[in-house]
Enzyme design. Structure first.
Site, PDB file in Angstrom:
ATOM      1  N   ASP A  98       1.042  -1.061  -0.296  1.00 45.52           N
ATOM      2  CA  ASP A  98       0.139  -0.552   0.134  1.00 45.52           C
ATOM      3  C   ASP A  98       0.674   1.260   0.554  1.00 45.52           C
ATOM      4  O   ASP A  98       1.299   1.332   0.495  1.00 45.52           O
ATOM      5  CB  ASP A  98      -1.028  -0.141   0.867  1.00 45.52           C
ATOM      6  CG  ASP A  98      -1.626   0.994   1.070  1.00 45.52           C
ATOM      7  OD1 ASP A  98      -1.871   1.524   0.044  1.00 45.52           O
ATOM      8  OD2 ASP A  98      -3.193   0.309   1.590  1.00 45.52           O
ATOM      9  N   ASP A 194      -2.630   4.699  -2.309  1.00 49.48           N
ATOM     10  CA  ASP A 194      -3.330   5.771  -1.452  1.00 49.48           C
ATOM     11  C   ASP A 194      -3.957   6.989  -2.158  1.00 49.48           C
ATOM     12  O   ASP A 194      -3.693   7.619  -2.736  1.00 49.48           O
ATOM     13  CB  ASP A 194      -2.278   6.028  -0.302  1.00 49.48           C
ATOM     14  CG  ASP A 194      -3.282   6.198   0.894  1.00 49.48           C
ATOM     15  OD1 ASP A 194      -4.249   5.692   1.767  1.00 49.48           O
ATOM     16  OD2 ASP A 194      -3.347   7.333   1.320  1.00 49.48           O
ATOM     17  N   GLU A 236      -6.512   3.853  -5.587  1.00 49.06           N
ATOM     18  CA  GLU A 236      -8.164   4.654  -4.750  1.00 49.06           C
ATOM     19  C   GLU A 236      -8.556   6.232  -5.026  1.00 49.06           C
ATOM     20  O   GLU A 236      -7.758   6.863  -5.199  1.00 49.06           O
ATOM     21  CB  GLU A 236      -7.107   4.572  -3.243  1.00 49.06           C
ATOM     22  CG  GLU A 236      -8.808   4.940  -2.292  1.00 49.06           C
ATOM     23  CD  GLU A 236      -8.191   5.826  -0.468  1.00 49.06           C
ATOM     24  OE1 GLU A 236      -9.320   5.668   0.332  1.00 49.06           O
ATOM     25  OE2 GLU A 236      -7.822   6.224  -0.814  1.00 49.06           O
ATOM     26  N   HIS A 310     -10.637  -0.783   5.118  1.00 52.40           N
ATOM     27  CA  HIS A 310     -10.146  -0.830   6.166  1.00 52.40           C
ATOM     28  C   HIS A 310     -10.619   0.759   6.692  1.00 52.40           C
ATOM     29  O   HIS A 310     -10.688   1.972   7.809  1.00 52.40           O
ATOM     30  CB  HIS A 310      -8.604  -0.685   6.481  1.00 52.40           C
ATOM     31  CG  HIS A 310      -8.025   0.388   5.725  1.00 52.40           C
ATOM     32  ND1 HIS A 310      -8.016   0.674   4.342  1.00 52.40           N
ATOM     33  CD2 HIS A 310      -7.933   2.298   5.568  1.00 52.40           C
ATOM     34  CE1 HIS A 310      -7.477   1.810   3.747  1.00 52.40           C
ATOM     35  NE2 HIS A 310      -7.432   2.715   4.504  1.00 52.40           N
ATOM     36  N   ASP A 311     -11.031   2.220   5.519  1.00 57.23           N
ATOM     37  CA  ASP A 311     -11.905   2.693   6.088  1.00 57.23           C
ATOM     38  C   ASP A 311     -13.207   3.035   5.965  1.00 57.23           C
ATOM     39  O   ASP A 311     -14.053   3.864   6.623  1.00 57.23           O
ATOM     40  CB  ASP A 311     -11.583   3.753   4.843  1.00 57.23           C
ATOM     41  CG  ASP A 311     -10.299   3.977   4.498  1.00 57.23           C
ATOM     42  OD1 ASP A 311      -9.814   4.351   6.007  1.00 57.23           O
ATOM     43  OD2 ASP A 311      -9.737   4.100   3.435  1.00 57.23           O
TER      44      ASP A 311
HETATM   45  C1  GLC Z   1      -6.813   6.932   2.100  1.00 60.34           C
HETATM   46  C2  GLC Z   1      -6.420   5.873   2.930  1.00 60.34           C
HETATM   47  C3  GLC Z   1      -6.928   6.025   4.502  1.00 60.34           C
HETATM   48  C4  GLC Z   1      -6.120   7.320   5.104  1.00 60.34           C
HETATM   49  C5  GLC Z   1      -5.797   8.151   3.890  1.00 60.34           C
HETATM   50  C6  GLC Z   1      -5.023   9.229   4.058  1.00 60.34           C
HETATM   51  O1  GLC Z   1      -8.456   6.577   2.030  1.00 60.34           O
HETATM   52  O2  GLC Z   1      -7.067   4.391   2.910  1.00 60.34           O
HETATM   53  O3  GLC Z   1      -6.640   5.397   5.501  1.00 60.34           O
HETATM   54  O4  GLC Z   1      -6.820   7.952   6.838  1.00 60.34           O
HETATM   55  O5  GLC Z   1      -5.914   7.940   2.452  1.00 60.34           O
HETATM   56  O6  GLC Z   1      -4.059   8.515   3.836  1.00 60.34           O
END
Ligand code: GLC
Ligand code: CA
Length: 529
Positions: A98, A194, A236, A310-311
């Site tokens: 990641d 990310d 993402e 995880h979010d």
């Molecule tokens: C993404 C991750 C999240 C994180 C954010 C900032 O959305 O999945 O968990 O807090 O980026 O890095």
């Protein structure tokens, strides 16, 4: 038909902190993951997406990276990581790292240098301004933080400890590519990227996502890193309309393998409170978005098929009546995994895990939840409403320990788990292992079917065609290749319907018997040739 290797992958996401603790400190770690490789092999997944394990002050649970090349001691050693890559490969499982390329931690040596003085060579790695502009951080408060040494402000879209990188700076980009290549050379398969939609941002103009340079930068990243090795790339993305999505994934453009897009979840968000106050779920609205992603020029589209990460709070709580928990868990996985795209399983999905129980506000550990308890009240919620919003939506819900058994510590740790979600009898690996009708055993069967050579080309390449659109609570479609047809018909509701005609051999079904009715959350996957 020639196709990229990633189109045969089925990916399992691990949030390492909460997966398996090997040394009793209450925090999951890499040796813990290594010990569970046989479990993952039996489940049938082909790759692991590992949430960040890099050196980090953990202000945002590792999404604040202080060194892209080293493992944080709470997760183990650099050697442990090498061993994981090697042992996973032996088990037929690839590792996806990641990579957080939008920002670093403020503890990263680049930022430590950059913040010292205006003429420091690393200064251009970050984004600076004399006066803040009115733009908020995702976690609350201004996105600009004062830096006393230089008497100006740096930009951070997330926590103050997560300064945004300046993608206009070529030296910075090259330094990131080196870090990516370091891991590719170690044999990792590729990256989950990310918040990658942010790297084209134009802060001065208030443009964050989908900025003007986004796609040229993705192309460069591809060419200089994972494109070299044929590695996988999962970007993402929180918002991308249909046409934008096709830009990312059009193979001719050499950008990303796929985007991990949340437009289905975001559609239920409230105008004012966002995700903290969702409208009731509607299978039709959900379906409309998912089906759109299956439409258009499919040579350019490759979707990600997921319910959780995880979010997100657990999808079972968001979308299903938990009276039918196991049926719904099975149905939701099977209803989307046969669409065109890559299925993702988030740890615990395969057990039908649900949100945790947090007795008090103090039990939440996530910076976003902690900040929002106050922000939601400032916006007019009462204390009780704000707590309820956290219960339903906090990211901690997805981050409670993986349930390996139902004893103290859940088989996750011999110590005290860093976050706890309370007991959940019946839903653990050791219990579900023994029950042939468990969610776990259904997942195993579904994955085996998805990978079965007999159907692989049909599931991978078949044309998508929606069915039964008149039933607004159904997810029903066909995948068609030549004269072969795979059909999926699911009842996404807690009440029965008249049973549809199932005219072909059933490959997957989530009830133990047959019935005259189409029962709550029932699903049939069958061949119709
Ligand atoms: C993404 C991750 C999240 C994180 C954010 C900032 O959305 O999945 O968990 O807090 O980026 O890095
Ligand atoms: Ca540990």
């Amino acid at each position: 038909m020639a196709h990229p290797a990633f189109q045969d992958d089925i990916i399992y996401q691990i949030f390492p902190r909460s997966y398996k603790d090997s040394n009793g400190d209450g925090i999951g770690d890499i040796p813990g993951i290594i010990s569970k490789l046989p479990y993952l092999k039996k489940l049938g997944v082909t790759a692991i997406w590992l949430s960040p394990v890099f050196l980090s002050p953990m202000e945002d649970m590792g999404y604040d990276i202080a060194d892209y090349r080293h493992i944080d001691p709470i997760f183990g050693t650099d050697e442990d990581m090498d061993e994981l890559i090697k042992k996973a490969k032996k088990a037929g499982i690839d590792i996806i790292m990641d990579m957080v390329l939008n920002h670093t931690s403020k503890e990263h040596k680049w930022f430590k240098e950059a913040s010292k003085s205006k003429d420091n060579p690393y200064r251009a790695f970050y984004i600076w301004r004399d006066e803040p502009t009115p733009i908020d951080s995702t976690f609350g408060g201004s996105a600009w933080e004062y830096n006393p040494a230089t008497k100006d402000y740096y930009f951070h879209l997330y926590a103050p400890g997560q300064p945004d990188l300046n993608w206009d700076c070529e030296a910075m980009r090259e330094a990131l590519y080196d870090a990516c290549n370091y891991w590719l050379d170690k044999g990792v398969y590729g990256f989950r990227l990310d918040v990658i939609e942010n790297i084209g941002k134009e802060v001065e103009q208030g443009i964050i996502q989908n900025g003007p340079h986004l796609h040229e930068r993705l192309h460069e990243l591809n060419r200089k890193t994972f494109g070299r090795t044929g590695g996988i790339s999962i970007g993402e993305c929180w918002c991308a309309d249909h046409d934008t999505r096709l830009l990312y994934t059009d193979p001719a453009r050499q950008e990303l393998s796929m985007v991990f897009l949340f437009n289905d979840w975001c559609t239920f968000h409230d105008k004012e409170f966002g995700k903290w106050k969702c409208r009731p779920f509607s299978p039709k609205e959900y379906r409309d978005i998912i089906y759109e992603r299956q439409s258009g020029d499919q040579s350019k589209a490759w979707d990600t098929l997921f319910w959780n990460n995880h979010d997100l709070p657990r999808a079972l709580n968001r979308y299903a009546n938990l009276e039918y928990r196991d049926q719904a868990a099975k149905m939701m996985f099977a209803a989307t995994m046969f669409l065109r795209g890559t299925p993702f399983i988030y740890q615990g999905d395969e057990l039908g895990m649900v949100n945790g129980h947090f007795a008090s506000v103090k039990d939440f550990q996530d910076i976003e939840a902690i900040n929002h308890y106050q922000i939601l009240q400032d916006k007019g919620m009462s204390k009780e409403e704000a707590k309820d919003a956290l219960d339903k939506t906090a990211r901690d819900n997805a981050r409670i320990p993986m349930r390996w058994n139902s004893q103290k510590g859940y088989g996750f740790t011999n110590g005290k788990p860093w976050v706890d979600g309370g007991k959940d009898p019946g839903h653990s690996v050791s219990e579900e292992e023994k029950d042939p009708n468990s969610v776990l055993n259904f997942y195993r069967a579904a994955i085996a079917l998805w990978k079965d050579k007999q159907y692989r080309d049909l599931i991978r390449d078949g044309a998508f065609s929606p069915d039964y659109l008149e039933h607004e609570e159904w997810i029903a479609y066909s995948r068609i290749l030549g004269n072969r047809k795979l059909r999926v018909i699911a009842n996404f509701s807690d009440h029965p319907y008249p049973k549809p005609i199932i005219d072909g051999p059933v490959l997957l079904h989530n009830y133990e018997d047959d019935n005259e009715e189409f029962r709550p959350y029932e699903i049939y996957v069958f061949l119709n040739e």
